[in-house]
Design a protein around this motif. Structure first.
Motif: not given
Length: 780
Positions: A7, A15, A40-41, A43, A142
């Protein structure tokens, strides 16, 4: 092995942060979602932080590089949301604190702009200003997410504009970075180190003990990951482990009636805790959840789950595993050395029991943090023997067992001198039933309305977690949405209370666990036009500890040409009721995921009919005798099938042949002792002998490398000196003539008084000696 996570964290990009209405409830529950974290956090939190994943690496770029990038391109690297910046900085700080060896810093340099794929005519006017506004508005959305949201915009013109900009963003000019060689090297080295850790270049062969441990861990993780409605019971067990006193809790929330076998405060004796409940009440899931909880509290926990592997039903293997665990974790306390480790594998069952009791006492008196020993579903042990349990227990040892209600095994545990405390699982309350039903259906994006949900959880058998899970599975695959309510109502309202065990056992309503299982399996079998499903069920039930998928396919193919499409359809339908577990050689083997399925198949489809069971058993005998090339599997399955089929002669020939090379010695001994004649020799005139030729050979009695003359005539164990002469009963006298006898190995007639070829007296080991006058004959 956990998946490798690489990462690279942008120091100023966080994000997209979804709102609660944008994440499904099932996802929130499954991943324990925290709002308002970014995807993302989450994940990172789920895949690395929560489980301290050693395979996760985090690469953080030096933020000073931003100052060298032109203003119009900084939006590609910068975060404009203050909350996002704060959470990003908090995340980086936490990673630095908790996983310092897995966080890497690197630097790079700005090197101009990568040219856009669009020409100047295609670029809209004032692009820079618009892109900054759009980027700020979307907050790091995204591209694929932008497309997804554009489909929800009802205004066609607005949707086309958003789609255009999403496509346009992917083609615009981007800032180019160089000087990433150091970053690439760090990534490469981390990958190499992680791979070497899991697959070392000088890797030794994985021992059967390690494979067995992996099977039990996989079983524990799968059963204990989501346990609902049992928080009180888990806390009760944690308190027992912490205090060692079953009476430490004034109020037992897990049951209305409690059977106490008291903690003796005078001599500081510790009593085991026995978890009991009906089939399907979630005993294994509860024990698994307790393992995970206690491990998080840094307790040393040994666990053995009956059914986790083919060997798990052996009490010998269970105690052997526990002794190996104690030796590995408490070498000083047990005063064990490497020789003890080797000798453990050679010990008899009774010797292992003695070693277990001795080490337990040694450990209990020296350690300060409790050692927890968990033995699940002990009522399913192949040959139940509770003599391994010490008669007295002191110090920091906690023993937890589970058994089914009203079983003979449970009675023996409660009658043991080491008095046990019983924790009986109560029925699930309404709120727990609702939580379980919602959770199971949400896994498949299914749900019931409140009326349907109330109907389901009010069924009399819904107190049973397994029944409730199976009912939800049946509703999930039910294809007619308009008739779901009627389907729930079709479950009978009550059990026939007049139906007593032994009087009308065949009468069962579907709201019992076995009744529901029968209904579901009958549906699957009825829908299987090729008749494969019922054969799979019956073959698995007849097998000793399950079968490989390829073995099932080959056995079925021997009957008739097996079509793989038909196999796939039957296997897919039965998959919710099967599970893969590893054997001693690390290969996945198919078996039922719960013993209640085994019971249902035996009672309702095999119907305990001798002829039907024999026909399926013969299929397996023919396969393992003539087609299977895996001698390890042959040694495990064929002896069991031959014994159950009463093929005693074939079984003895197999055990005493070279084909049994992979069969453990204690298993050979167990089979041969069961085949021994139990008649008493009142007239001791014919002694068992071994001829002059056979006495100098090996493996004549299935014993291994030592001479036949030093092997026990019954089980083949090493017997260096005879206990006493062993004789044949009147029924099995080999030769009635006074000076003649028959060799116990080759069967040839021998003359007793021949001076040069005189046979020797057969020996018998201490265990087989028994009362000293039992017949030496092994066979029909």
């Amino acid at each position: 092995m956990a998946s490798m996570a690489d990462n690279p964290i942008n120091p100023m990009k966080y994000g997209w942060m979804p709102s609660p209405d944008q994440v499904a409830d099932s996802i929130v529950q499954k991943y324990k979602w925290i709002f308002p974290l970014s995807i993302t956090h989450m994940e990172i939190l789920h895949g690395a932080y929560r489980q301290s994943n050693p395979n996760a690496a985090f690469f953080i770029r030096d933020s000073s590089m931003i100052d060298t990038i032109p203003q119009e391109y900084q939006h590609q690297f910068c975060e404009n949301n203050p909350l996002s910046n704060l959470q990003l900085q908090t995340l980086k700080d936490r990673l630095e604190q908790t996983m310092p060896n897995q966080v890497f810093h690197y630097s790079c340099q700005y090197d101009g702009v990568v040219a856009s794929s669009l020409n100047e005519q295609e670029k809209p006017r004032e692009w820079s200003e618009f892109s900054l506004q759009l980027s700020s508005y979307l907050d790091g959305l995204q591209f694929n997410t932008l497309y997804r949201y554009s489909e929800k915009i009802r205004t066609k013109s607005l949707r086309s504009v958003v789609q255009f900009w999403a496509d346009y963003i992917s083609k615009v000019d981007e800032a180019n970075l160089i000087g990433l060689d150091d970053f690439a090297e760090k990534v490469l080295q981390f990958f190499k180190t992680a791979i070497e850790r899991h697959y070392p270049s000088n890797q030794e062969a994985i021992s059967p003990y390690q494979i067995e441990y992996a099977s039990h861990e996989l079983f524990m993780q799968s059963r204990g990951r989501q346990v609902l409605g049992r928080s009180n019971e888990i806390q009760y067990i944690v308190d027992y482990v912490t205090t060692g006193n079953c009476l430490a809790i004034e109020d037992n929330p897990a049951q209305e009636e409690t059977s106490y076998h008291d903690h003796d405060s005078n001599n500081n004796s510790i009593c085991p805790l026995v978890i009991t409940g009906a089939s399907g009440m979630g005993k294994s899931a509860l024990m698994s959840a307790c393992v995970l909880t206690l491990q998080k509290m840094n307790f040393n926990v040994f666990y053995h789950f009956i059914g986790a592997s083919p060997n798990s039903t052996s009490v010998h293997e269970m105690i052997l595993r526990s002794c190996l665990y104690m030796k590995d974790h408490y070498r000083e306390e047990t005063k064990a050395n490497d020789e003890d480790l080797e000798s453990l594998n050679q010990k008899t069952t009774s010797e292992l029991f003695h070693q277990f009791r001795q080490w337990i006492q040694n450990i209990a008196s020296t350690i300060t943090t409790p050692l927890v020993l968990i033995f699940d579903a002990v009522n399913q042990l192949g040959h139940f023997d509770i003599s391994w349990l010490p008669n007295d227990l002191h110090g920091n040892i906690r023993i937890l067992l589970s058994a089914i209600d009203d079983s003979s095994e449970l009675s023996k545990i409660l009658e043991h001198p080491l008095r046990s405390h019983r924790l009986q699982l109560k029925q699930l309350d309404i709120s727990a039933r609702e939580e379980i039903a919602i959770h199971i259906l949400a896994e498949y994006r299914k749900s019931l309305d409140q009326i349907q949900l109330n109907l389901l959880i009010s069924c009399p058998a819904a107190y049973n977690p397994l029944w409730l899970a199976l009912a939800c599975e049946e509703l999930r695959v039910f294809g007619i949405f308009e008739q779901v309510t009627d389907k729930i109502k079709s479950f009978p309202d009550s059990v026939d209370n007049n139906c007593k065990s032994g009087l009308c056992a065949a009468v069962r309503s579907v709201n019992t666990l076995e009744g529901l299982l029968r209904e579901i399996l009958e549906r699957i079998i009825h829908e299987d036009n090729h008749g494969i499903a019922i054969k799979i069920l019956c073959l698995l039930e007849i097998s000793k500890h399950g079968l490989y998928e390829v073995e099932l396919q080959q056995v079925l193919d021997r009957l008739e040409s097996l079509q793989m499409l038909a196999w796939a359809q039957a296997y897919r339908a039965l998959k919710p009721f099967l599970r893969n577990c590893q054997n001693n050689y690390g290969v996945a083997i198919l078996d039922f995921f719960h013993r209640s399925i085994s019971k249902t198949v035996r009672n309702d489809f095999l119907q305990n009919d001798g002829a039907t069971m024999k026909s399926y058993r013969q299929m397996l005998i023919d396969y393992f005798e003539n087609q299977c090339n895996d001698l390890k599997r042959v040694c495990l399955e064929l002896p069991h099938q031959l014994l159950e089929a009463d093929e005693k002669k074939k079984l003895i020939e197999f055990i005493r042949s070279k084909k049994s090379i992979y069969m453990p010695q204690h298993q050979k001994q167990s089979y041969l002792r069961r085949l021994r004649c139990h008649n008493i020799c009142f007239k001791k005139d014919k002694q068992a002998v071994i001829c002059h030729m056979c006495q100098y050979k090996t493996n004549g009695l299935g014993q291994g490398s030592f001479l036949n003359r030093d092997a026990c005539i019954v089980c083949g164990a090493f017997a260096p000196s005879p206990k006493s002469p062993v004789y044949y009963c009147m029924r099995h006298i080999p030769n009635p003539l006074p000076h003649w006898n028959k060799c116990a190995i080759c069967g040839k007639q021998v003359q007793i008084n021949a001076p040069s070829l005189k046979p020797i007296d057969a020996k018998i080991c201490m265990i087989c000696y028994g009362i000293g006058s039992m017949c030496a004959y092994v066979g029909q």
